[in-house]
Design a protein around this motif. Structure first.
Motif, mmCIF file in Angstrom:
data_model
loop_
_atom_site.group_PDB
_atom_site.id
_atom_site.type_symbol
_atom_site.label_atom_id
_atom_site.label_comp_id
_atom_site.label_asym_id
_atom_site.label_seq_id
_atom_site.Cartn_x
_atom_site.Cartn_y
_atom_site.Cartn_z
ATOM 1 N N LEU A 75 0.818 -1.219 0.000
ATOM 2 C CA LEU A 75 0.000 0.000 0.000
ATOM 3 C C LEU A 75 0.846 1.260 0.000
ATOM 4 C CD1 LEU A 75 -2.731 -1.034 2.604
ATOM 5 C CD2 LEU A 75 -2.993 -0.900 0.123
ATOM 6 N N GLY A 76 2.170 1.062 0.035
ATOM 7 C CA GLY A 76 3.048 2.233 0.043
ATOM 8 C C GLY A 76 3.012 2.978 1.361
ATOM 9 N N GLU A 77 2.758 2.274 2.455
ATOM 10 C CA GLU A 77 2.651 2.913 3.755
ATOM 11 C C GLU A 77 3.641 2.294 4.737
ATOM 12 O OE1 GLU A 77 -2.216 3.526 3.507
ATOM 13 O OE2 GLU A 77 -1.328 2.245 5.056
ATOM 14 N N ARG A 78 3.756 2.946 5.882
ATOM 15 C CA ARG A 78 4.514 2.370 6.983
ATOM 16 C C ARG A 78 3.566 1.550 7.867
ATOM 17 N NH1 ARG A 78 7.205 7.447 9.768
ATOM 18 N NH2 ARG A 78 5.024 8.091 9.553
ATOM 19 N N VAL A 79 4.126 0.549 8.515
ATOM 20 C CA VAL A 79 3.328 -0.227 9.468
ATOM 21 C C VAL A 79 2.856 0.694 10.585
ATOM 22 C CG1 VAL A 79 3.384 -2.101 11.165
ATOM 23 C CG2 VAL A 79 4.522 -2.386 8.970
ATOM 24 N N GLY A 80 1.598 0.552 10.929
ATOM 25 C CA GLY A 80 1.028 1.396 11.967
ATOM 26 C C GLY A 80 0.003 2.370 11.412
ATOM 27 N N GLU A 81 -0.085 2.440 10.093
ATOM 28 C CA GLU A 81 -1.119 3.284 9.486
ATOM 29 C C GLU A 81 -2.342 2.404 9.229
ATOM 30 O OE1 GLU A 81 0.540 5.550 6.248
ATOM 31 O OE2 GLU A 81 2.310 6.078 7.411
ATOM 32 N N ARG A 82 -2.691 2.155 7.971
ATOM 33 C CA ARG A 82 -3.856 1.298 7.744
ATOM 34 C C ARG A 82 -3.585 -0.174 8.095
ATOM 35 N NH1 ARG A 82 -6.100 2.439 1.828
ATOM 36 N NH2 ARG A 82 -3.875 2.763 1.377
ATOM 37 N N ILE A 83 -2.325 -0.553 8.072
ATOM 38 C CA ILE A 83 -1.929 -1.923 8.416
ATOM 39 C C ILE A 83 -1.083 -1.881 9.689
ATOM 40 C CG2 ILE A 83 -0.825 -4.041 7.639
ATOM 41 C CD1 ILE A 83 -3.128 -3.179 5.851
ATOM 42 N N GLY A 84 -1.460 -2.668 10.681
ATOM 43 C CA GLY A 84 -0.691 -2.736 11.916
ATOM 44 C C GLY A 84 -0.509 -4.164 12.377
ATOM 45 N N TYR A 85 0.231 -4.325 13.459
ATOM 46 C CA TYR A 85 0.390 -5.667 14.021
ATOM 47 C C TYR A 85 0.547 -5.573 15.525
ATOM 48 C CZ TYR A 85 5.504 -5.010 14.423
ATOM 49 O OH TYR A 85 6.759 -4.561 14.754
ATOM 50 N N ALA A 86 0.292 -6.685 16.175
ATOM 51 C CA ALA A 86 0.491 -6.790 17.624
ATOM 52 C C ALA A 86 0.985 -8.197 17.929
ATOM 53 C CB ALA A 86 -0.807 -6.513 18.378
ATOM 54 N N VAL A 87 2.121 -8.268 18.601
ATOM 55 C CA VAL A 87 2.658 -9.537 19.084
ATOM 56 C C VAL A 87 2.976 -9.335 20.553
ATOM 57 C CG1 VAL A 87 3.589 -10.186 16.829
ATOM 58 C CG2 VAL A 87 5.031 -8.939 18.447
ATOM 59 N N ARG A 88 3.337 -10.396 21.223
ATOM 60 C CA ARG A 88 3.598 -10.274 22.649
ATOM 61 C C ARG A 88 4.735 -9.283 22.893
ATOM 62 N NH1 ARG A 88 4.749 -15.668 25.963
ATOM 63 N NH2 ARG A 88 6.828 -15.436 25.064
ATOM 64 N N GLY A 89 4.448 -8.235 23.653
ATOM 65 C CA GLY A 89 5.452 -7.239 23.990
ATOM 66 C C GLY A 89 5.630 -6.143 22.970
ATOM 67 N N GLU A 90 4.867 -6.153 21.885
ATOM 68 C CA GLU A 90 5.059 -5.140 20.845
ATOM 69 C C GLU A 90 3.751 -4.941 20.085
ATOM 70 O OE1 GLU A 90 7.880 -4.341 16.887
ATOM 71 O OE2 GLU A 90 7.964 -6.263 17.963
ATOM 72 N N ARG A 91 3.353 -3.665 19.877
ATOM 73 C CA ARG A 91 2.153 -3.376 19.099
ATOM 74 C C ARG A 91 2.371 -2.097 18.302
ATOM 75 N NH1 ARG A 91 -4.065 -1.935 20.905
ATOM 76 N NH2 ARG A 91 -5.059 -2.717 19.000
ATOM 77 N N ARG A 92 2.039 -2.169 17.013
ATOM 78 C CA ARG A 92 2.166 -0.993 16.146
ATOM 79 C C ARG A 92 0.859 -0.818 15.385
ATOM 80 N NH1 ARG A 92 7.716 -1.020 12.858
ATOM 81 N NH2 ARG A 92 6.847 1.039 12.298
ATOM 82 N N VAL A 93 -0.012 -0.013 15.920
ATOM 83 C CA VAL A 93 -1.284 0.322 15.289
ATOM 84 C C VAL A 93 -1.538 1.808 15.498
ATOM 85 C CG1 VAL A 93 -2.277 -1.984 15.640
ATOM 86 C CG2 VAL A 93 -2.611 -0.222 17.369
ATOM 87 N N GLY A 94 -2.479 2.319 14.766
ATOM 88 C CA GLY A 94 -2.853 3.719 14.907
ATOM 89 C C GLY A 94 -4.346 3.895 14.741
ATOM 90 N N PRO A 95 -4.835 5.126 14.853
ATOM 91 C CA PRO A 95 -6.283 5.360 14.742
ATOM 92 C C PRO A 95 -6.846 5.008 13.376
ATOM 93 C CG PRO A 95 -5.053 7.425 14.861
ATOM 94 C CD PRO A 95 -4.089 6.355 15.188
ATOM 95 N N ALA A 96 -5.994 5.002 12.353
ATOM 96 C CA ALA A 96 -6.472 4.698 11.000
ATOM 97 C C ALA A 96 -6.320 3.224 10.639
ATOM 98 C CB ALA A 96 -5.714 5.560 9.978
ATOM 99 N N THR A 97 -5.841 2.418 11.572
ATOM 100 C CA THR A 97 -5.564 1.009 11.263
ATOM 101 C C THR A 97 -6.860 0.261 10.949
ATOM 102 O OG1 THR A 97 -3.608 0.976 12.667
ATOM 103 C CG2 THR A 97 -4.614 -1.148 12.153
#
Length: 845
Positions: A75-97
């Motif tokens: 999508l030409g984006e950085r992780v944490g914008e429309r696409i995010g992830y969450a694993v144990r001890g780490e989460r990268r999401v945002g309001p637009a995810t």
């Protein structure tokens, strides 16, 4: 979102039908081999059709991060914008995810927290075919949540294998299977090269791979680099083997990039293996690259043919990662990685004949793994047995019983298997129940920070590094000796620290049972390990040795050269036992002292008064045990008489009737009783060894009650005791039916020998029987006595039970032979009318 991605992958033509199926039924199964784009494009298509967030569950953290980065990149984006992830001890999401890739473990936590999954429009369960425990549970819980709380929730199971009927039946429910959509792989042809080792190698075992096989894998990689173009993907069972083969290829580093890929690596190192490079690459990977991950540039696969799976020894409570041959299905998936982008080749380090003998599919984890965490998940969900859930396979009853026992001991479930308030706290930690217990109970004893640090090391044991000394590994992590391992460890420490109640002290004391001084780190580590695994507290069998006995009863050995050798007590964190091995091998442990072992293993402490038969006599002692380990053994001054009597009886039954003093009188009485039973039937007592030992309380009761030791048995009046076997009628008739002595015509009373109960014997001199017409009969006339007729010198001259026949036919010959030898004794022609005598005639002067 899908319209923003021009990438044309084999799954794309199926996506419109998939969306229609989900819109119509609310659930579906998508079967698509690796490389078809299901992980990348299916979530984008679903996100275009639902209002809430799309959750994609991946079985592995590395796959979850990689999938999110892949979609964000498209999508030409950085992780944490429309696409995010969450694993144990780490989460990268945002309001637009809109799409969040999570591990199946995190999905379970969210379902427990709120089964309605507010704000979520669809759940996609990827790689269901791998049959990991968390994945099975996530599927079952999601199906129930959708059926009871969220009928609008879309549920999609995605699998790389064609066996979709089971998942379709589970998702659809109520007799309606979910729709199944299939995407055909557009893989390029892959040439198979059978490359078995030139010489046989040892079969894999618990965590062991023959170095000769690793030599052969390295040689096969070199061969593939010579014979083929493109990057090489090497499949090995674990990080240790990856490091070993990388070392064997170290001389290639100037021209070849050697990149490891496994779950222990930090995210940056994993990303490096998933990006193209400016030179040719050899990516050495565990099974994480079988599916979900895309490793670009790969044209060649070298497969060692091994996989590492969890196994649990239910009897000993030991779990281990065991190296096993790969299944044919997994081998096919691995080979397919070589044909993702162009024609390729797979070098299989085994023969075609061996391939035909491989298992078709890998075993589901539920069949082999420790089910303690699984059972707690079921209890927390409200279905302790899992009988009402859409589980692909029922859990094995034996493993579930062991898991239930463990949870009951932890206080996590009640007697009916229902979760307790403490169990909910344990479940909320997000770690194995044993480790959660160590964290919660240990924090009050050693402080929250140290508890979180040690439990994080146990939860992420792969960060421990070389050696078996847990405390040394803890120090290495604290000093950042391995930055990548330390980063993973510290992330887990933060997570666990946050899972503790706010009131937990940061420091720590030894608790009320010790002094207020701080425990040193080695004892603190041992205490926490002991709280998690009390049955693995172990004491050295002899001072200074490397052999131990664990509280659970299992023998354990330190590896040769271990720095822990000579430690009196250990708290064993990791141990495994190979089939047939006499003892488990300690892989990770911390030293403790006895006081710490008692504190950690308090639930196993027992003080018992033991009275038993040991070493050939009665032993009475008071014993303090920590499980199977004896801590204190002292004599018991006044044991209960009934226990002593029971011990004496046990000794008699073990040692046999020879412990009694069998006088001639007692032996004779026993033989007479055996004759009565033989001649008159089962109404008379059975006096065989087995019967007498079985009935000992009946005929030896008073003597056993008075006995205190073995010597007392030798003083028993056995003859008097045996008469207790007779009722009053039998006692009155005994001398009549089985007389001790018989009167013979001479007037003598001669003892009857009952040694053979079928033929009692009367040994009598022939001259004393003159006048008898026939042999006497006993047992109410049923049994003739067997006469042993003796010469005047007492030597046998005839044996007969038919005396009349002997007088007619045998006596004349005996008379002719002996009358000259014994002239002073009478030898009448007609003995039946002669005068019996006990004496010889007087000698003539």
């Amino acid at each position: 979102m899908l319209s923003d991605v021009p990438l044309d992958l084999p799954v794309r033509p199926v996506l419109p039908a998939l969306v229609r199926a989900l819109r119509s039924a609310g659930d579906a199964v998508l079967v698509a081999p690796p490389g078809t784009g299901k992980t990348t494009l299916a979530p984008l298509a679903v996100a275009d059709e639902v209002g809430g967030r799309v959750l994609i569950a991946q079985p592995r953290r590395v796959a979850a991060r990689a999938a999110a980065r892949r979609m964000a990149g498209l999508l030409g984006e950085r992780v944490g914008e429309r696409i995010g992830y969450a694993v144990r001890g780490e989460r990268r999401v945002g309001p637009a995810t809109r799409i969040e890739v999570v591990t199946t473990g995190l999905l379970l936590r969210r379902l427990h927290r709120d089964p309605e999954l507010p704000g979520v429009g669809a759940v996609l369960l990827d790689e269901c075919h791998e049959r990991q425990l968390d994945a099975d549970l996530a599927l079952a819980f999601a199906v129930e949540a959708r059926g009871t709380l969220r009928p609008d929730l879309w549920l999609l199971a995605m699998s790389a294998t064609p066996q979709a009927d089971r998942f379709a039946a589970l998702l659809g429910g109520a007799g309606r299977p979910a729709p199944v959509l299939r995407a055909e792989a557009a893989l390029h042809p892959v040439t198979r090269v059978w490359a078995p080792p030139p010489r046989p190698v040892a079969a894999p075992g618990a965590g062991r791979v023959d170095p000769a096989l690793l030599d052969h894998v390295a040689a096969t990689v070199r061969r593939a680099l010579r014979e083929r173009d493109g990057d090489v993907l090497v499949f090995l069972p674990g990080a240790g083997e990856i490091a070993a083969v990388t070392g064997r290829l170290a001389d290639l580093r100037d021209s070849i990039a050697l990149l490891p890929l496994h779950g222990r690596l930090p995210g940056a190192a994993q990303d490096a293996a998933l990006r193209p490079a400016d030179r040719r690459r050899v990516v050495l990977s565990t099974a994480v690259a079988e599916s979900s991950l895309t490793v670009p540039g790969v044209r060649v696969v070298v497969d060692a043919g091994l996989s590492r799976v969890a196994r649990t020894d239910l009897a000993r409570g030991l779990g281990a990662l065991v190296t096993v041959p790969v299944s044919r299905a997994a081998a096919t998936q691995r080979a397919g990685r070589a044909g993702r982008e162009a024609p390729g080749a797979v070098y299989r380090c085994w023969s075609e004949a061996t391939h035909a003998r491989l298992a078709a599919q890998p075993e589901p984890e539920i069949a082999t793994a420790d089910l303690t965490g699984f059972a707690l998940e079921l209890a927390a969900w409200g279905d302790p047995d899992g009988t009402g859930l859409a589980l692909p396979d029922p859990p094995p009853p034996a493993a579930m019983a062991v898991a239930r026992e463990t949870l009951t001991a932890l206080g996590a479930v009640d007697a009916d298997g229902r979760i307790t308030a403490r169990g909910r706290v344990i479940a909320s930690v997000g770690a194995h129940p044993r480790l959660a217990r160590a964290l919660l109970d240990g924090a009050a004893k050693v402080g929250a920070d140290r508890a979180a640090e040690v439990v994080a090391l146990l939860a992420e044991e792969t960060v421990a590094g070389p050696g078996d000394d847990l405390t040394a590994a803890w120090r290495r992590l604290r000093t950042n000796a391995d930055p990548a391992a330390t980063a993973r460890w510290r992330a887990e420490v933060r997570r666990l620290r946050g899972a503790l109640p706010e009131a937990t002290p940061t420091g720590g004391s030894r608790g009320a049972t010790r002094t207020l001084d701080r425990l040193p780190d080695d004892l603190a580590a041992g205490l926490l390990v002991g709280l998690a695994y009390p049955e693995r507290l172990a004491r050295a069998r002899r001072p200074g040795g490397s052999a131990y006995l664990m509280a659970g009863g299992t023998a354990a050995e330190l590896a040769p050269g271990s720095g822990l050798a000579g430690t009196a007590w250990l708290a064993v964190a990791v141990a495994d036992r190979s089939p047939g091995a006499p003892a488990a091998r300690v892989r990770l442990a911390a030293p403790v002292d006895e006081a710490t072992a008692r504190e950690a293993g308090g639930s196993l402490l027992r003080t018992e008064r033991e009275v038993g038969w040991s070493g050939g006599d009665v032993v009475a002692r008071e014993v303090v045990r920590l499980g199977a380990v004896e801590l204190v053994d002292r004599p018991l001054a006044a044991p209960a008489p009934e226990l002593v009597a029971a011990a004496v009886l046990t000794g008699l039954r073990q040692g046999g009737l020879g412990l009694l003093s069998w006088t001639p009188t007692a032996t004779a009485l026993r033989e007479r009783l055996a004759f009565c039973r033989q001649a008159l039937g089962d109404g008379w007592p059975d006096v065989t060894d087995a019967a007498l030992l079985a009935e000992a309380p009946r005929w030896l009761g008073p003597e056993l009650a008075r006995a205190r030791r073995r010597a007392d048995l030798a003083r028993v009046d056995v003859a008097s005791a045996l008469r207790r076997l007779l009722d009053w009628r039998q006692a009155a008739r005994l001398d009549e039916v089985a007389p001790e002595r018989l009167a013979v015509p001479s007037g003598s009373r001669i003892r009857v020998d009952y040694a053979d109960p079928a033929a009692p014997v009367l040994a009598v001199k022939l001259q004393e029987t003159f006048g008898w017409q026939d042999a006497p009969r006993i047992a109410d006339g049923r049994v003739p006595v067997l006469l042993h007729l003796l010469s005047p010198a007492g030597r046998p001259v005839a044996v007969t039970a038919d005396l009349a026949s002997f007088w007619r036919s045998g006596y004349p010959q005996v008379r002719a032979e002996l009358r000259g030898r014994y002239p002073r004794h009478p030898w009448p022609e007609d003995p039946t009318s002669a005068e019996p005598t006990r004496r010889a005639a007087p000698r003539r002067r």
